[in-house]
Design a protein around this motif. Structure first.
Motif, PDB file in Angstrom:
ATOM      1  N   SER A 183       5.965   1.687  -7.419  1.00 15.07           N
ATOM      2  CA  SER A 183       4.604   1.388  -6.962  1.00 15.07           C
ATOM      3  C   SER A 183       4.012   2.506  -6.103  1.00 15.07           C
ATOM      4  O   SER A 183       4.709   3.161  -5.328  1.00 15.07           O
ATOM      5  N   LEU A 184       2.693   2.670  -6.236  1.00 15.20           N
ATOM      6  CA  LEU A 184       1.968   3.691  -5.476  1.00 15.20           C
ATOM      7  C   LEU A 184       1.305   3.122  -4.232  1.00 15.20           C
ATOM      8  O   LEU A 184       0.844   3.884  -3.373  1.00 15.20           O
ATOM      9  N   ASN A 185       1.214   1.800  -4.141  1.00 23.29           N
ATOM     10  CA  ASN A 185       0.507   1.186  -3.010  1.00 23.29           C
ATOM     11  C   ASN A 185       1.138  -0.160  -2.685  1.00 23.29           C
ATOM     12  O   ASN A 185       1.009  -1.115  -3.444  1.00 23.29           O
ATOM     13  N   GLU A 186       1.829  -0.235  -1.562  1.00 25.41           N
ATOM     14  CA  GLU A 186       2.448  -1.477  -1.107  1.00 25.41           C
ATOM     15  C   GLU A 186       2.290  -1.600   0.402  1.00 25.41           C
ATOM     16  O   GLU A 186       2.316  -0.601   1.127  1.00 25.41           O
ATOM     17  N   GLY A 187       2.146  -2.839   0.853  1.00 23.96           N
ATOM     18  CA  GLY A 187       2.170  -3.084   2.287  1.00 23.96           C
ATOM     19  C   GLY A 187       3.584  -3.333   2.777  1.00 23.96           C
ATOM     20  O   GLY A 187       3.882  -3.172   3.953  1.00 23.96           O
ATOM     21  N   PHE A 188       4.454  -3.740   1.848  1.00 22.20           N
ATOM     22  CA  PHE A 188       5.832  -4.022   2.227  1.00 22.20           C
ATOM     23  C   PHE A 188       6.786  -3.731   1.076  1.00 22.20           C
ATOM     24  O   PHE A 188       7.502  -2.746   1.097  1.00 22.20           O
ATOM     25  N   GLY A 189       6.824  -4.580   0.062  1.00 20.13           N
ATOM     26  CA  GLY A 189       7.749  -4.388  -1.052  1.00 20.13           C
ATOM     27  C   GLY A 189       8.916  -5.349  -1.006  1.00 20.13           C
ATOM     28  O   GLY A 189      10.088  -4.936  -0.960  1.00 20.13           O
ATOM     29  N   MET A 190       8.613  -6.645  -1.028  1.00 20.84           N
ATOM     30  CA  MET A 190       9.653  -7.676  -0.946  1.00 20.84           C
ATOM     31  C   MET A 190      10.741  -7.556  -2.021  1.00 20.84           C
ATOM     32  O   MET A 190      11.920  -7.830  -1.748  1.00 20.84           O
TER      33      MET A 190
ATOM     34  N   HIS B  38      -2.434 -22.127  -3.529  1.00 20.79           N
ATOM     35  CA  HIS B  38      -2.915 -22.692  -4.790  1.00 20.79           C
ATOM     36  C   HIS B  38      -2.994 -21.620  -5.881  1.00 20.79           C
ATOM     37  O   HIS B  38      -2.797 -21.919  -7.061  1.00 20.79           O
ATOM     38  N   VAL B  39      -3.294 -20.372  -5.487  1.00 14.96           N
ATOM     39  CA  VAL B  39      -3.489 -19.309  -6.474  1.00 14.96           C
ATOM     40  C   VAL B  39      -2.627 -18.083  -6.228  1.00 14.96           C
ATOM     41  O   VAL B  39      -2.593 -17.175  -7.066  1.00 14.96           O
ATOM     42  N   ALA B  40      -1.943 -18.000  -5.100  1.00 15.04           N
ATOM     43  CA  ALA B  40      -1.183 -16.799  -4.744  1.00 15.04           C
ATOM     44  C   ALA B  40      -0.106 -16.506  -5.775  1.00 15.04           C
ATOM     45  O   ALA B  40       0.590 -17.411  -6.238  1.00 15.04           O
ATOM     46  N   GLN B  41       0.053 -15.211  -6.124  1.00 17.34           N
ATOM     47  CA  GLN B  41       1.019 -14.815  -7.143  1.00 17.34           C
ATOM     48  C   GLN B  41       2.013 -13.783  -6.654  1.00 17.34           C
ATOM     49  O   GLN B  41       3.121 -13.709  -7.145  1.00 17.34           O
ATOM     50  N   THR B  42       1.627 -12.980  -5.692  1.00 13.29           N
ATOM     51  CA  THR B  42       2.467 -11.832  -5.339  1.00 13.29           C
ATOM     52  C   THR B  42       2.980 -11.922  -3.904  1.00 13.29           C
ATOM     53  O   THR B  42       3.529 -12.937  -3.503  1.00 13.29           O
ATOM     54  N   GLY B  43       2.796 -10.854  -3.130  1.00 13.23           N
ATOM     55  CA  GLY B  43       3.394 -10.772  -1.804  1.00 13.23           C
ATOM     56  C   GLY B  43       2.979 -11.863  -0.840  1.00 13.23           C
ATOM     57  O   GLY B  43       3.791 -12.327  -0.029  1.00 13.23           O
ATOM     58  N   ILE B  44       1.714 -12.285  -0.894  1.00 16.11           N
ATOM     59  CA  ILE B  44       1.253 -13.321   0.030  1.00 16.11           C
ATOM     60  C   ILE B  44       1.984 -14.629  -0.235  1.00 16.11           C
ATOM     61  O   ILE B  44       2.344 -15.357   0.684  1.00 16.11           O
ATOM     62  N   ARG B  45       2.221 -14.936  -1.508  1.00  7.62           N
ATOM     63  CA  ARG B  45       2.961 -16.150  -1.833  1.00  7.62           C
ATOM     64  C   ARG B  45       4.369 -16.082  -1.266  1.00  7.62           C
ATOM     65  O   ARG B  45       4.860 -17.024  -0.632  1.00  7.62           O
ATOM     66  N   THR B  46       5.061 -14.956  -1.498  1.00  3.75           N
ATOM     67  CA  THR B  46       6.430 -14.801  -1.012  1.00  3.75           C
ATOM     68  C   THR B  46       6.479 -14.892   0.510  1.00  3.75           C
ATOM     69  O   THR B  46       7.351 -15.552   1.084  1.00  3.75           O
ATOM     70  N   TYR B  47       5.536 -14.236   1.171  1.00  9.34           N
ATOM     71  CA  TYR B  47       5.466 -14.243   2.637  1.00  9.34           C
ATOM     72  C   TYR B  47       5.276 -15.666   3.151  1.00  9.34           C
ATOM     73  O   TYR B  47       5.979 -16.122   4.064  1.00  9.34           O
ATOM     74  N   THR B  48       4.324 -16.386   2.571  1.00 10.98           N
ATOM     75  CA  THR B  48       4.003 -17.734   3.040  1.00 10.98           C
ATOM     76  C   THR B  48       5.158 -18.692   2.810  1.00 10.98           C
ATOM     77  O   THR B  48       5.509 -19.500   3.683  1.00 10.98           O
TER      78      THR B  48
ATOM     79  N   SER C 259      -4.776 -13.188  11.848  1.00 13.24           N
ATOM     80  CA  SER C 259      -4.808 -12.822  10.431  1.00 13.24           C
ATOM     81  C   SER C 259      -3.592 -11.977  10.087  1.00 13.24           C
ATOM     82  O   SER C 259      -3.279 -11.024  10.799  1.00 13.24           O
ATOM     83  N   VAL C 260      -2.919 -12.326   8.990  1.00 16.88           N
ATOM     84  CA  VAL C 260      -1.856 -11.470   8.472  1.00 16.88           C
ATOM     85  C   VAL C 260      -2.487 -10.559   7.421  1.00 16.88           C
ATOM     86  O   VAL C 260      -2.870 -11.015   6.343  1.00 16.88           O
TER      87      VAL C 260
ATOM     88  N   PHE D 185      -2.871 -19.621  12.278  1.00 16.36           N
ATOM     89  CA  PHE D 185      -2.191 -18.497  11.622  1.00 16.36           C
ATOM     90  C   PHE D 185      -2.556 -18.484  10.150  1.00 16.36           C
ATOM     91  O   PHE D 185      -2.319 -19.460   9.427  1.00 16.36           O
ATOM     92  N   SER D 186      -3.125 -17.377   9.679  1.00 15.57           N
ATOM     93  CA  SER D 186      -3.592 -17.257   8.296  1.00 15.57           C
ATOM     94  C   SER D 186      -2.801 -16.166   7.584  1.00 15.57           C
ATOM     95  O   SER D 186      -3.101 -14.974   7.735  1.00 15.57           O
ATOM     96  N   PRO D 187      -1.797 -16.539   6.774  1.00 18.82           N
ATOM     97  CA  PRO D 187      -1.000 -15.537   6.046  1.00 18.82           C
ATOM     98  C   PRO D 187      -1.773 -14.851   4.928  1.00 18.82           C
ATOM     99  O   PRO D 187      -1.266 -13.902   4.336  1.00 18.82           O
TER     100      PRO D 187
END
Length: 381
Positions: free
Chosen positions: A290-297, A22-32, A117-118, A101-103
């Motif tokens: 970027s200085l801080n990423e968990g992945f970088g889609m 409903h509100v995701a904008q960045t990496g979590i949205r792309t992942y899901t 948990s992801v 499963f919670s992305p």
């Protein structure tokens, strides 16, 4: 009919919580979205997937999307935590799920079946100043509670796994690494109109402080002075950061104005998928400082559009990019400008990066993502 089947006669059930879309904008949205698309296109998945809420209903809903008033933000937070504490646990029993499963990082506080948990990165611990202190404390308390009870975690790079094991403080918590898929893939037959008549460096992402965009603007200005390539522009696709503490938009605009780059730096804002694909298709070079990423889609998305990619020396980005990316010796604007100039001037280098990117992209396909994830589920169950 399915409810009358004995557990041994049915596939294991995976309940996937996508409420955060409903509100995701960045990496979590792309992942899901990539996960949903992989499940929907799978020929014979090993598990029965229950997507909750309906993906179609979330896509059609605009109530929580875009720039919303404070009362809507507060309402969403209330509904989100209510879902994790009450609604989702009830759904796990209603659907007789074997795994939930919670992305979006936070698992339900209790559930039927294994909770997964992801946790995409360690931003909550590494950048506490980016979050409201009271909200962060409450969120992390809930996360800690949920992870101590029949839970496991999935993350997206070995780099993130090391960081999470450092900060979580739960030695017995299993943390699995599953590389995600990219769901923005170039279409070979796509013929879109050029968004700009000039060649351009491209960056895609929400304008948060961790994205290091002020340094990128400075590096671009330095690049123009050193090379006199004023025909090459810089395009920054994306909207403001989701919270005031994270947002860097005003600082980026101020830097552009101070350097007199108003005609050279383009801000399309948030764009549709079709427009985004057009920007990728016609870009000259993709750059991700970027200085801080968990992945970088966006690195994978750039590979799929046959783009040479410049990244920062950041652990997750280097892991994802492998030998198919180039990066400066440090995070200074001079170092970034030097690499930008080298990629522009060196045609064989660009060709080599593109060829390596094509090979690297194979590792992150949707089917492989789902196969690896299902192997992980099998181990958990």
């Amino acid at each position: 009919m399915k409810r009358s089947l004995k557990s041994k006669d049915r596939k294991k059930r995976i309940l996937v919580d996508i409420y955060y879309l409903h509100v995701a904008q960045t990496g979590i949205r792309t992942y899901t979205e990539a996960l949903i698309e992989s499940v929907q296109s799978a020929v014979d998945p090993q598990f029965e997937y229950i997507i909750s809420p309906s993906y179609a209903s979330i896509k059609s809903s605009t109530f929580f999307k875009g720039k919303t008033p404070k009362w809507k933000n507060l309402l969403y937070q209330l509904l989100y935590f209510l879902r994790k504490a009450v609604v989702l646990p009830i759904l796990t029993h209603w659907h007789r799920s074997d795994l939930v499963f919670s992305p979006d990082i936070l698992s339900p506080l209790w559930s039927r079946g294994v909770k997964v948990s992801v946790i995409h990165d360690a931003a909550f611990w590494e950048n506490p100043d980016h979050y409201n202190s009271y909200w962060r404390r409450y969120f992390l308390a809930l996360l800690d509670f949920s992870l101590h009870r029949n839970a496991q975690a999935v993350t997206i790079t070995e780099y993130s796994k090391k960081q999470l094991q450092k900060y979580l403080g739960i030695p017995r918590l299993p943390v699995h690494v599953v590389y995600p898929a990219t769901n923005v893939v170039a279409k070979p037959t796509l013929t879109s109109e050029r968004p700009l008549s000039s060649p351009y460096f491209l960056h895609v992402g929400v304008m948060e402080k961790r994205k290091n965009l002020v340094t990128l603007v400075r590096a671009y200005g330095h690049f123009l002075k050193e090379t006199d390539k004023t025909d090459i522009k810089l395009v920054l696709v994306g909207q403001r950061g989701p919270r005031k503490e994270l947002d860097d938009y005003d600082n980026v605009i101020q830097e552009v104005d101070q350097l007199g780059l108003g005609d050279q730096v383009v801000f399309p804002g948030f764009v549709s998928r079709e427009v985004l694909e057009s920007y990728y298709q016609h870009a000259f070079v993709y750059i991700f400082p970027s200085l801080n990423e968990g992945f970088g889609m966006p690195v994978l998305e750039a590979f799929s559009y046959q783009l040479p990619v410049i990244i920062s020396q950041q652990g997750a980005l280097m892991e994802v990019g492998g030998d198919a990316v180039i990066y400066p010796k440090d995070h200074t604007m001079e170092a970034f400008a030097e690499v930008m100039g080298r990629v522009v001037e060196d045609v064989p280098l660009r060709k080599s990066l593109i060829e390596k990117g094509n090979k690297r992209l194979i590792r992150f396909g949707g089917q492989r993502f789902l196969d690896d994830l299902e192997e992980c589920f099998l181990r958990m169950l």
